[in-house]
Scaffold this motif. Sequence first.
Motif, mmCIF file in Angstrom:
data_model
loop_
_atom_site.group_PDB
_atom_site.id
_atom_site.type_symbol
_atom_site.label_atom_id
_atom_site.label_comp_id
_atom_site.label_asym_id
_atom_site.label_seq_id
_atom_site.Cartn_x
_atom_site.Cartn_y
_atom_site.Cartn_z
ATOM 1 N N PRO A 135 35.943 -56.305 21.017
ATOM 2 C CA PRO A 135 34.589 -56.829 20.840
ATOM 3 C C PRO A 135 33.538 -55.824 21.294
ATOM 4 N N GLU A 226 26.006 -62.878 18.130
ATOM 5 C CA GLU A 226 26.941 -63.491 17.190
ATOM 6 C C GLU A 226 26.316 -63.604 15.805
ATOM 7 N N GLU A 230 27.543 -61.514 12.409
ATOM 8 C CA GLU A 230 27.941 -62.203 11.187
ATOM 9 C C GLU A 230 27.109 -61.748 9.989
ATOM 10 N N SER A 307 30.780 -68.974 11.037
ATOM 11 C CA SER A 307 31.631 -67.810 11.284
ATOM 12 C C SER A 307 32.954 -67.914 10.532
ATOM 13 N N ALA A 311 34.345 -65.092 8.049
ATOM 14 C CA ALA A 311 35.703 -64.545 8.173
ATOM 15 C C ALA A 311 36.426 -64.583 6.827
ATOM 16 N N GLY A 358 35.928 -54.824 11.421
ATOM 17 C CA GLY A 358 37.231 -55.460 11.500
ATOM 18 C C GLY A 358 37.926 -55.571 10.166
ATOM 19 N N ALA A 362 42.106 -58.813 11.457
ATOM 20 C CA ALA A 362 41.292 -59.259 12.587
ATOM 21 C C ALA A 362 40.550 -60.545 12.241
ATOM 22 N N HIS A 363 40.052 -60.640 11.020
ATOM 23 C CA HIS A 363 39.329 -61.848 10.620
ATOM 24 C C HIS A 363 40.282 -63.006 10.345
ATOM 25 N N GLU A 365 42.901 -63.520 12.184
ATOM 26 C CA GLU A 365 43.143 -64.015 13.545
ATOM 27 C C GLU A 365 41.972 -64.865 14.033
ATOM 28 N N ALA A 366 40.753 -64.399 13.771
ATOM 29 C CA ALA A 366 39.574 -65.166 14.169
ATOM 30 C C ALA A 366 39.526 -66.512 13.445
ATOM 31 N N ASP A 369 41.943 -68.885 15.013
ATOM 32 C CA ASP A 369 41.407 -69.454 16.256
ATOM 33 C C ASP A 369 40.408 -70.573 15.959
ATOM 34 N N LEU A 370 39.565 -70.377 14.938
ATOM 35 C CA LEU A 370 38.612 -71.414 14.574
ATOM 36 C C LEU A 370 39.305 -72.677 14.077
#
Length: 377
Positions: A135, A226, A230, A307, A311, A358, A362-363, A365-366, A369-370
């Motif tokens: 980050p 943030e 984005e 977000s 992603a 990224g 990476a996105h 993974e994000a 998580d969301l």
Amino acid sequence: MDFTFTEEQQAAVEAAKAVFAGVAPDGVPSPALTAGAVAADFDRPVWAKLADADLLSLLLDEEYGGAGLDAVALCLVLRESAKVLARVPLLESSAAAVAVQRYGGPESKADLLARAGRGELVMTVAASGRTGHEPAERAVSARLDGDAWVLDGTQTAVPWAYGADIIVVPAHTDTGRTVLALVPRDLDGVVRAEQISTTGERLGRLRLDSARIAPRDVITAEGAWEWLRELLATGTCAQALGLGEAVLRMTSAYTGKREQFGFPVATFQAVAVQAADRYIDLRAMEATLWQAAWRLDTGAGGPLPASGDVAVAKIWASEGVRRVVQTAQHLHGGFGADTDYSLHRYHAWAKQLELSLGPAAAHEEALGDLLAAHPLG
């Protein structure tokens, strides 16, 4: 959903097409043949034309000389810029300026925004972190010391670091908050080291050594970084889309003229199927791009935060643009690697866009998580 663009957005596209009509992708030396940077600075003449066409102030309010448009309009212009590989900090400067407008204090707005809209002041954003795989806000620390904020840390691969007047640097405080520092390029305690991108552009490794910033030049509003990150990611998706469309047109033109066994290779089923697959990639990239830009503009609710849409758009942009240029290289044969032909330049830019802010993994993974945090009922 209505994907029809407004008259103002369509006017921005026409203005952009006029500005970029004279831009040649091979206007600078090929990165494949250049040991250092392809140029010391970005394309200042094109930058001046963008300013004259009021395309640098699209998102700014009327009080700052802007048109008051939205992220969709910016993405439409970025899409056109990428078709010709325009070497200008349009995304970074526009995104930084609108972040100041949205979250900055009155002094920063009055000092920066009108000049940025006229092209007199160039802004960029340090968004890659220390290594490019962490980050960005964790790479630099910020602490209050008397009447100033003190910044320490390193940001890598800062775009246009040698041409921008202001570098927006995200930084973390000891309480875990993220602030945005508006760092002048030549501030005491700021050291830049040259880095060269895949595209041959001159990037900067930015080291901050007890650099002192006045509180008026530090944005402390919650969510500012943030939102800016984005918007940058969404703009990168727009560039990937424009580049991919240009490459598919190049491929269509080439395969329509290249003959084997007395027939254009475009008439061969294997070639047509590959081109059709890449067309589908581009349409998916487009749909997810406008969804992300619309969510950022409107703040409309959904099963996931905005977000999540960003992603999804970046996953499609990264994977899609890579597939488009790989297929183009394959269908061009050895001609695609010829440094006298511009496809190799588009390939280099595509790789840069694929990894910027990224890669797809990476996105993904994000997004995972969301989804874990917001179960879809």
